[in-house]
Design a protein around this motif. Sequence first.
Motif, PDB file in Angstrom:
ATOM      1  N   GLU A 239      18.528 -54.346 -30.801  1.00  0.00           N
ATOM      2  CA  GLU A 239      19.716 -54.146 -29.967  1.00  0.00           C
ATOM      3  C   GLU A 239      20.294 -52.745 -30.052  1.00  0.00           C
ATOM      4  O   GLU A 239      21.169 -52.380 -29.263  1.00  0.00           O
ATOM      5  N   GLY A 240      19.845 -51.940 -31.024  1.00  0.00           N
ATOM      6  CA  GLY A 240      20.376 -50.592 -31.177  1.00  0.00           C
ATOM      7  C   GLY A 240      21.798 -50.588 -31.700  1.00  0.00           C
ATOM      8  O   GLY A 240      22.209 -51.487 -32.444  1.00  0.00           O
ATOM      9  N   PRO A 241      22.589 -49.589 -31.319  1.00  0.00           N
ATOM     10  CA  PRO A 241      23.960 -49.474 -31.828  1.00  0.00           C
ATOM     11  C   PRO A 241      24.940 -50.470 -31.221  1.00  0.00           C
ATOM     12  O   PRO A 241      26.080 -50.570 -31.673  1.00  0.00           O
ATOM     13  N   CYS A 242      24.533 -51.197 -30.172  1.00  0.00           N
ATOM     14  CA  CYS A 242      25.390 -52.182 -29.508  1.00  0.00           C
ATOM     15  C   CYS A 242      26.663 -51.530 -28.957  1.00  0.00           C
ATOM     16  O   CYS A 242      26.830 -50.310 -29.005  1.00  0.00           O
ATOM     17  N   ALA A 243      27.571 -52.359 -28.463  1.00  0.00           N
ATOM     18  CA  ALA A 243      28.809 -51.840 -27.869  1.00  0.00           C
ATOM     19  C   ALA A 243      29.859 -51.528 -28.916  1.00  0.00           C
ATOM     20  O   ALA A 243      30.689 -50.648 -28.726  1.00  0.00           O
ATOM     21  N   THR A 244      29.830 -52.259 -30.036  1.00  0.00           N
ATOM     22  CA  THR A 244      30.822 -52.084 -31.111  1.00  0.00           C
ATOM     23  C   THR A 244      30.195 -52.496 -32.434  1.00  0.00           C
ATOM     24  O   THR A 244      29.144 -53.154 -32.473  1.00  0.00           O
ATOM     25  N   ILE A 245      30.854 -52.157 -33.535  1.00  0.00           N
ATOM     26  CA  ILE A 245      30.429 -52.649 -34.845  1.00  0.00           C
ATOM     27  C   ILE A 245      30.557 -54.165 -34.886  1.00  0.00           C
ATOM     28  O   ILE A 245      29.711 -54.858 -35.462  1.00  0.00           O
ATOM     29  N   GLU A 246      31.612 -54.693 -34.273  1.00  0.00           N
ATOM     30  CA  GLU A 246      31.812 -56.142 -34.250  1.00  0.00           C
ATOM     31  C   GLU A 246      30.610 -56.833 -33.628  1.00  0.00           C
ATOM     32  O   GLU A 246      30.146 -57.870 -34.129  1.00  0.00           O
ATOM     33  N   GLU A 247      30.088 -56.271 -32.544  1.00  0.00           N
ATOM     34  CA  GLU A 247      28.929 -56.857 -31.884  1.00  0.00           C
ATOM     35  C   GLU A 247      27.693 -56.736 -32.759  1.00  0.00           C
ATOM     36  O   GLU A 247      26.882 -57.676 -32.831  1.00  0.00           O
ATOM     37  N   GLN A 248      27.513 -55.613 -33.438  1.00  0.00           N
ATOM     38  CA  GLN A 248      26.391 -55.463 -34.367  1.00  0.00           C
ATOM     39  C   GLN A 248      26.427 -56.553 -35.427  1.00  0.00           C
ATOM     40  O   GLN A 248      25.410 -57.183 -35.740  1.00  0.00           O
ATOM     41  N   LEU A 249      27.606 -56.779 -36.000  1.00  0.00           N
ATOM     42  CA  LEU A 249      27.748 -57.780 -37.051  1.00  0.00           C
ATOM     43  C   LEU A 249      27.525 -59.189 -36.508  1.00  0.00           C
ATOM     44  O   LEU A 249      26.872 -60.013 -37.164  1.00  0.00           O
ATOM     45  N   ALA A 250      28.071 -59.476 -35.330  1.00  0.00           N
ATOM     46  CA  ALA A 250      27.889 -60.803 -34.743  1.00  0.00           C
ATOM     47  C   ALA A 250      26.402 -61.087 -34.550  1.00  0.00           C
ATOM     48  O   ALA A 250      25.907 -62.160 -34.927  1.00  0.00           O
ATOM     49  N   PHE A 251      25.671 -60.136 -33.976  1.00  0.00           N
ATOM     50  CA  PHE A 251      24.237 -60.325 -33.756  1.00  0.00           C
ATOM     51  C   PHE A 251      23.493 -60.501 -35.082  1.00  0.00           C
ATOM     52  O   PHE A 251      22.569 -61.305 -35.183  1.00  0.00           O
ATOM     53  N   ALA A 252      23.891 -59.729 -36.101  1.00  0.00           N
ATOM     54  CA  ALA A 252      23.234 -59.834 -37.404  1.00  0.00           C
ATOM     55  C   ALA A 252      23.450 -61.218 -38.010  1.00  0.00           C
ATOM     56  O   ALA A 252      22.511 -61.840 -38.529  1.00  0.00           O
ATOM     57  N   PHE A 253      24.666 -61.731 -37.942  1.00  0.00           N
ATOM     58  CA  PHE A 253      24.937 -63.058 -38.487  1.00  0.00           C
ATOM     59  C   PHE A 253      24.227 -64.146 -37.680  1.00  0.00           C
ATOM     60  O   PHE A 253      23.793 -65.156 -38.249  1.00  0.00           O
ATOM     61  N   TYR A 254      24.095 -63.964 -36.375  1.00  0.00           N
ATOM     62  CA  TYR A 254      23.366 -64.938 -35.557  1.00  0.00           C
ATOM     63  C   TYR A 254      21.929 -65.103 -36.059  1.00  0.00           C
ATOM     64  O   TYR A 254      21.331 -66.170 -35.915  1.00  0.00           O
ATOM     65  N   GLU A 255      21.370 -64.034 -36.620  1.00  0.00           N
ATOM     66  CA  GLU A 255      19.978 -64.066 -37.060  1.00  0.00           C
ATOM     67  C   GLU A 255      19.743 -65.111 -38.151  1.00  0.00           C
ATOM     68  O   GLU A 255      18.660 -65.672 -38.252  1.00  0.00           O
ATOM     69  N   ASP A 256      20.756 -65.343 -39.007  1.00  0.00           N
ATOM     70  CA  ASP A 256      20.554 -66.258 -40.136  1.00  0.00           C
ATOM     71  C   ASP A 256      21.897 -66.829 -40.579  1.00  0.00           C
ATOM     72  O   ASP A 256      22.364 -66.571 -41.693  1.00  0.00           O
ATOM     73  N   LEU A 257      22.522 -67.599 -39.705  1.00  0.00           N
ATOM     74  CA  LEU A 257      23.864 -68.129 -39.987  1.00  0.00           C
ATOM     75  C   LEU A 257      23.895 -68.977 -41.251  1.00  0.00           C
ATOM     76  O   LEU A 257      24.849 -68.905 -42.041  1.00  0.00           O
ATOM     77  N   GLU A 258      22.862 -69.772 -41.473  1.00  0.00           N
ATOM     78  CA  GLU A 258      22.866 -70.681 -42.623  1.00  0.00           C
ATOM     79  C   GLU A 258      22.907 -69.908 -43.945  1.00  0.00           C
ATOM     80  O   GLU A 258      23.689 -70.231 -44.841  1.00  0.00           O
TER      81      GLU A 258
END
Length: 488
Positions: A239-258
């Motif tokens: 996803e690259g730098p995304c639109a915001t840090i918040e979006e970067q973090l959201a996508f990262a957590f989506y990868e392995d929520l458990e």
Amino acid sequence: MQFSEDLAVDDFLRSCKNPFTLKDFTRAMSRKGFSLSQREGEDYLAESPYVSWIEDGKFITRAAAFTGKYFSFTLTPEEFKNKMFVPGSRFMPFVDEMQNPASWTYVFEGQVVPHKVGEFRKETALDLHVLYGEEYEVQYIAADPAMAEYDLADTEFELPPTVKITGCDLSQFVEQGLRAGDRIVCRVLNWDKGEIEIFPQVRKREQAGAIVQIGDADSERAAWGEAFEKALIKIFEKEGPCATIEEQLAFAFYEDLETLCSFNCDSVENYLLHSKKIGLELFGVETRLWYKGQDVPAVGEWNKGDMEKDPGDLGNLKFKIPEYILDSYLRDFEYKKQKDLTLLLKTMFPENFALTPDEKRYVLLHIAGRHAIISRKYNYFADFPVGEIRGRALDLYAAVSSLVYDVEASAAAFDKFPQNELVVLSQLFAHINRILESIDSNPDAAVEDEGTLNLSLEGMECNFEDIEGALRSVIESEKRNNITIVKN
């Protein structure tokens, strides 16, 4: 009608607790009495900060992803001294970033825990809001109701040595042994309403306050750091730098929520404090999570396909004039007591923007139609307080949008432009659009924030001056390279 439709969409996207498809979304809107085409549904989902695409045509809301998920942080010495904790940016991305943290409700064992206001050194306050980036952390701190009497514009965005921040009262837990360095585990109970359950973790201590040996929870947090880094790097590549840090973090957590949202999770801030690989890096005039010490690029594998340009095809043109921009131009037209709408047409479009005679007639008819509506209700005296701010913002918009168009229309590939300047241009275009949209939707608030807006515009004008020459140099160079000399 549109206002009600927007509210219905937001209501769905702030409360939907399960993954859904585009068809599910349009059907839900139909049940609410709003018929959306597929394109309209796609536009809503693409523009909303409350939802993300996950896979196989499915979407997930922030509410669905993060309700009931655990996150944590450690209590700092100043928080312990104040017998409270400050949410700051440590709740990112689990909560609604558009809500003021002072409005959140904290719950412990079913009982509401009161708010508390504490005094903190400026340096500590900035550290507690670090994930907002240097460009926004001061504004988040100043937006706290406890800072209501402090005017950022008067100090040119400088905080005083000591600031007041609203947080969660931990007095009862301090009396039970909670200390600095202890962990606060949280989970969101109601994402839409901002209700957060807290679990203060008092660590067992030996005599003289020494902490006992490392336990299973500490080992789990070490494993969390490895999993988080792996997820974050995957997002950088995808996803690259995304639109915001918040979006970067959201996508990262989506990868392995458990794994990343287990009870014994670590915090993003603690990971960054010890990481040798990932840090907060400048991205144009903003900040992103990225490889430590490396420039954040404007173009990468995540957007290379979108950035390919055909000089003969402007179908991917980013330059467009939204309705609120048109309305802003028309109010400025009335404010300046101008008469000729054809001159306004020249002002609105970049110099090199070519319209066919038919297109020009169509645009003029549309402008005239909007002007007829706006001019009937326009009141110069009511508009006077905001007129100068709007005019200054439109001047910057015209300059920025003209350069955006010329970059897009240039035969030069995006990777031939200086990357940082290209990033700054994109950010300036987004920022000036947001400012004009906010002025159009709430002119009274713009008047109240006149000092802050003028400071923001001044900074943006300086940023534009810094990048314009380098970008136009590439445009002009490409023009010269594409000139064909015809010999007799």
